[in-house]
Design a protein around this motif. Structure first.
Motif, PDB file in Angstrom:
ATOM      1  N   ALA A   1       0.895  -1.275  -0.109  1.00 17.68           N
ATOM      2  CA  ALA A   1       0.163  -0.172   0.016  1.00 17.68           C
ATOM      3  C   ALA A   1       0.772   1.122   0.057  1.00 17.68           C
ATOM      4  N   PRO A   2       0.490   2.238  -0.614  1.00 15.74           N
ATOM      5  CA  PRO A   2       1.379   3.384  -0.862  1.00 15.74           C
ATOM      6  C   PRO A   2       1.292   4.135   0.779  1.00 15.74           C
ATOM      7  N   GLN A   3       2.657   4.604   0.933  1.00 17.48           N
ATOM      8  CA  GLN A   3       2.933   5.209   2.257  1.00 17.48           C
ATOM      9  C   GLN A   3       2.184   6.685   2.331  1.00 17.48           C
ATOM     10  N   ARG A   4       1.552   6.940   3.224  1.00 16.35           N
ATOM     11  CA  ARG A   4       0.766   8.393   3.379  1.00 16.35           C
ATOM     12  C   ARG A   4       1.971   9.223   3.931  1.00 16.35           C
ATOM     13  N   GLN A   5       1.808  10.273   3.186  1.00 14.93           N
ATOM     14  CA  GLN A   5       2.906  11.421   3.789  1.00 14.93           C
ATOM     15  C   GLN A   5       2.196  12.522   4.538  1.00 14.93           C
ATOM     16  N   TRP A   6       2.640  13.208   5.367  1.00  9.77           N
ATOM     17  CA  TRP A   6       1.991  14.316   5.934  1.00  9.77           C
ATOM     18  C   TRP A   6       2.364  15.576   5.683  1.00  9.77           C
ATOM     19  N   VAL A   7       1.699  16.514   5.588  1.00 10.21           N
ATOM     20  CA  VAL A   7       2.152  17.680   5.259  1.00 10.21           C
ATOM     21  C   VAL A   7       2.433  18.723   6.460  1.00 10.21           C
ATOM     22  N   MET A   8       1.309  18.359   7.488  1.00  4.64           N
ATOM     23  CA  MET A   8       1.600  19.308   8.585  1.00  4.64           C
ATOM     24  C   MET A   8       0.947  18.357   9.585  1.00  4.64           C
ATOM     25  N   LYS A   9       0.997  18.874  11.094  1.00  8.61           N
ATOM     26  CA  LYS A   9       0.488  18.083  11.926  1.00  8.61           C
ATOM     27  C   LYS A   9       0.011  19.296  12.892  1.00  8.61           C
ATOM     28  N   VAL A  10      -1.628  18.854  13.456  1.00  6.90           N
ATOM     29  CA  VAL A  10      -2.240  19.970  14.201  1.00  6.90           C
ATOM     30  C   VAL A  10      -2.654  19.225  15.344  1.00  6.90           C
ATOM     31  N   ASN A  11      -2.033  19.789  16.537  1.00 14.01           N
ATOM     32  CA  ASN A  11      -2.044  18.940  17.867  1.00 14.01           C
ATOM     33  C   ASN A  11      -1.928  17.352  17.798  1.00 14.01           C
ATOM     34  N   GLY A  12      -0.688  17.298  17.040  1.00 15.11           N
ATOM     35  CA  GLY A  12      -0.164  15.794  16.730  1.00 15.11           C
ATOM     36  C   GLY A  12      -1.054  15.018  15.870  1.00 15.11           C
ATOM     37  N   GLU A  13      -2.242  15.701  15.079  1.00 17.13           N
ATOM     38  CA  GLU A  13      -2.758  14.734  14.318  1.00 17.13           C
ATOM     39  C   GLU A  13      -2.525  15.047  12.914  1.00 17.13           C
ATOM     40  N   PRO A  14      -2.153  14.158  11.934  1.00 12.47           N
ATOM     41  CA  PRO A  14      -1.574  14.734  10.466  1.00 12.47           C
ATOM     42  C   PRO A  14      -2.637  15.067   9.699  1.00 12.47           C
ATOM     43  N   VAL A  15      -2.242  16.285   8.870  1.00 10.58           N
ATOM     44  CA  VAL A  15      -2.993  16.534   7.718  1.00 10.58           C
ATOM     45  C   VAL A  15      -2.446  15.976   6.487  1.00 10.58           C
ATOM     46  N   TRP A  16      -2.804  14.966   5.854  1.00 12.70           N
ATOM     47  CA  TRP A  16      -2.298  13.987   5.016  1.00 12.70           C
ATOM     48  C   TRP A  16      -2.011  14.852   3.643  1.00 12.70           C
ATOM     49  N   GLU A  17      -1.003  14.609   2.699  1.00  9.80           N
ATOM     50  CA  GLU A  17      -0.850  15.252   1.628  1.00  9.80           C
ATOM     51  C   GLU A  17      -1.928  15.090   0.544  1.00  9.80           C
ATOM     52  N   GLU A  18      -2.452  14.126   0.613  1.00 12.63           N
ATOM     53  CA  GLU A  18      -4.041  13.964  -0.274  1.00 12.63           C
ATOM     54  C   GLU A  18      -4.947  14.914   0.400  1.00 12.63           C
ATOM     55  N   GLU A  19      -5.083  15.094   1.707  1.00  9.29           N
ATOM     56  CA  GLU A  19      -5.999  15.781   2.436  1.00  9.29           C
ATOM     57  C   GLU A  19      -5.588  17.258   2.083  1.00  9.29           C
ATOM     58  N   PHE A  20      -4.541  17.651   2.148  1.00 11.93           N
ATOM     59  CA  PHE A  20      -4.166  19.232   1.903  1.00 11.93           C
ATOM     60  C   PHE A  20      -4.375  19.308   0.342  1.00 11.93           C
ATOM     61  N   ASP A  21      -4.007  18.517  -0.511  1.00  8.03           N
ATOM     62  CA  ASP A  21      -4.231  18.667  -1.952  1.00  8.03           C
ATOM     63  C   ASP A  21      -5.853  18.858  -1.998  1.00  8.03           C
ATOM     64  N   PHE A  22      -6.503  18.093  -1.406  1.00  9.18           N
ATOM     65  CA  PHE A  22      -8.081  18.215  -1.522  1.00  9.18           C
ATOM     66  C   PHE A  22      -8.526  19.594  -1.246  1.00  9.18           C
ATOM     67  N   LEU A  23      -7.873  20.100  -0.028  1.00  2.00           N
ATOM     68  CA  LEU A  23      -8.601  21.324   0.565  1.00  2.00           C
ATOM     69  C   LEU A  23      -8.190  22.582  -0.442  1.00  2.00           C
ATOM     70  N   LEU A  24      -6.625  22.219  -1.252  1.00  2.00           N
ATOM     71  CA  LEU A  24      -6.150  23.190  -1.940  1.00  2.00           C
ATOM     72  C   LEU A  24      -7.018  23.352  -3.052  1.00  2.00           C
ATOM     73  N   GLN A  25      -7.512  22.244  -3.784  1.00  2.00           N
ATOM     74  CA  GLN A  25      -8.205  22.224  -5.125  1.00  2.00           C
ATOM     75  C   GLN A  25      -9.693  22.611  -4.703  1.00  2.00           C
ATOM     76  N   SER A  26     -10.407  22.224  -3.599  1.00  2.00           N
ATOM     77  CA  SER A  26     -11.815  22.500  -3.269  1.00  2.00           C
ATOM     78  C   SER A  26     -11.896  24.082  -3.057  1.00  2.00           C
ATOM     79  N   ASN A  27     -10.817  24.719  -2.593  1.00  2.00           N
ATOM     80  CA  ASN A  27     -10.708  26.220  -2.114  1.00  2.00           C
ATOM     81  C   ASN A  27      -9.884  27.103  -2.992  1.00  2.00           C
ATOM     82  N   HIS A  28      -9.672  26.537  -4.276  1.00  2.00           N
ATOM     83  CA  HIS A  28      -8.845  27.257  -5.175  1.00  2.00           C
ATOM     84  C   HIS A  28      -8.970  28.700  -5.516  1.00  2.00           C
ATOM     85  N   THR A  29     -10.245  28.918  -5.736  1.00  2.00           N
ATOM     86  CA  THR A  29     -10.719  30.422  -6.134  1.00  2.00           C
ATOM     87  C   THR A  29     -10.600  31.242  -5.011  1.00  2.00           C
TER      88      THR A  29
END
Length: 335
Positions: free
Chosen positions: A37-65
Motif C-alpha cells: 500500500a502507498p505510504q501516506r505522507q503528512w504535510v503538517m500536524k495539528v495538535n499531533g494529528e496529521p494533515v495528509w498530503e492527499e487531504e491538503f491537496d483536496f483542500l487546495l483544489q476545493s478552495n482554489h478560487t
C-alpha cells in the motif's frame, strides 16, 4: 548401520525445506516491494494529528478560487499569476488546513464526530454509499444523496459537525446569559431590530416617454394637493395613494423594489427623482413617515441567542487555532 543410512535423507529433507522457506520469503519480499500500500505522507500536524498530503491537496483544489483571491489581495495580480503561484497557494492553504482540522477536532471532543482523520472520513463515505445502496435494494427510503463523491460527503460531514458542535456548546459552555441577551438587544435595537417606518405616500406613473418625463419633472417641488390637481389636468398620469407598515413594506419590496428603496430615502413632504421602473416613469411623494420602533425582545430572542452562540463559537475556535501545536513538513512546501 541402519541409523547411519538414514542420516543423508534427513539432511536432504532439511535442505529442501530451507530452500522452500527462502523461496516463499523472497516471493513475499518481491510482492511487498511492488504491491504494498502507498505510504501516506503528512504535510503538517495539528495538535499531533496529521494533515495528509492527499487531504491538503483536496483542500487546495476545493478552495482554489478563494485561496487565489487571498493571494492576489496579499501579493498583487501579477505575482499571484506568476510562476510561484502554486507555492503561494500552498502557503495560503496552511491556515485553512489548521482551521478545518481544529473545527473537526472540537467536534470529536464533543462526541458529535467519530474521527477527524481524512481517511476515516473516506471510509465513512464508502460505508454510507453502501448503506444507501442496500436501502434501495430493500425498498427503504434514502435521505440525502444516493451516492456521494468525496467532495459532497466532506462538505456534508464538515457542515454537520459544525452545526452539531454549536448545538452542544450552545446548551452548555456557550449558552448566553439573560444579561448578554438583553445587552445584545439594546446594542442593536435601532439597527438590526428596528421595524421599517410606517409610510403614507402617493405614486404617480406614466408610460416611459420624453413627454411623460417632462410632465413628472414639472411636479418637483409641488405639494400633495398641487400634484393631485396636476394629475387631473393630465389624464396620461395615474396617481395611487397607499399606506404601508412593517409587513406592508416587505410586500412592497417583493413587488416593486425600486419604489421600496426610493421610499426609504424620503422624509415627510419629500419627492423622489424620476424613477425608471419596469417600462414606466414614476414619481414618488412621501406624505408622512412615522417611526415604527423596534421588534420586541421576545420576538427576536431566538435570533439573538443564535447570533451570540455563533459569535462565541467563532471566538472559541480562534483561541483553539491560536493555541494549536503546529508541526510543518517543510519538504512539502519547498518542492
Amino acid at each position: 548401520m541402519k541409523e547411519m543410512a538414514k542420516q543423508p535423507k534427513r539432511k536432504k529433507v532439511c535442505i529442501i525445506a530451507t530452500a522452500a522457506v527462502l523461496t516463499v520469503a523472497l516471493a513475499l519480499g518481491v510482492w511487498a516491494l511492488f504491491f504494498r500500500a502507498p505510504q501516506r505522507q503528512w504535510v503538517m500536524k495539528v495538535n499531533g494529528e496529521p494533515v495528509w498530503e492527499e487531504e491538503f491537496d483536496f483542500l487546495l483544489q476545493s478552495n482554489h478560487t478563494t485561496l487565489l483571491s487571498q493571494v492576489k489581495d496579499q501579493y498583487g495580480e501579477e505575482t499571484a499569476n506568476g510562476e510561484d503561484q502554486e507555492a503561494l497557494l500552498r502557503e495560503a492553504c496552511r491556515s485553512l488546513a489548521v482551521s478545518q482540522k481544529v473545527r473537526l477536532q472540537l467536534a470529536v471532543s464533543l462526541g458529535v464526530l467519530e474521527s477527524s482523520d481524512f481517511y476515516d472520513l473516506q471510509n465513512e463515505m464508502q460505508q454510507k454509499n453502501q448503506e444507501n445502496q442496500q436501502a434501495v435494494e430493500e425498498g427503504k427510503p434514502v435521505y440525502g444523496l444516493l451516492t456521494y463523491d468525496f467532495q459532497q460527503y466532506y462538505s456534508y460531514a464538515y457542515s454537520n459537525a459544525l452545526l452539531r458542535s454549536k448545538e452542544v456548546l450552545g446548551q452548555g459552555e456557550l449558552k448566553p446569559s439573560e444579561e448578554e441577551i438583553a445587552g445584545y438587544y439594546e446594542d442593536n435595537k435601532e439597527t438590526l431590530f428596528a421595524k421599517v417606518d410606517d409610510f403614507s405616500y402617493i405614486l404617480i406613473s406614466a408610460e416611459a416617454s420624453e413627454e411623460s418625463a417632462a410632465l413628472l419633472s414639472q411636479m418637483q417641488g409641488m405639494t400633495q394637493q398641487e400634484m393631485e390637481a396636476f394629475c387631473q389636468e393630465h389624464p396620461e398620469l395615474t396617481l395611487e395613494k397607499a399606506e404601508v407598515d412593517n409587513e406592508g413594506f416587505r410586500t412592497l419590496s417583493r413587488t416593486s423594489e425600486t419604489v421600496a428603496n426610493a421610499l426609504l430615502s424620503l422624509q415627510s413632504g419629500q419627492a423622489s427623482g424620476l424613477l425608471d421602473n419596469a417600462g414606466k416613469y414614476q414619481l414618488l411623494y412621501c406624505v408622512s413617515r412615522t417611526d415604527a420602533g423596534a421588534d420586541p425582545l421576545d420576538d427576536v430572542r431566538p435570533n439573538i441567542i443564535s447570533a451570540l452562540i455563533d459569535q462565541k463559537y467563532e471566538e472559541k475556535l480562534a483561541d483553539l487555532e491560536e493555541q494549536a501545536q503546529i508541526e510543518i513538513n517543510q519538504g512539502y512546501f519547498l518542492k
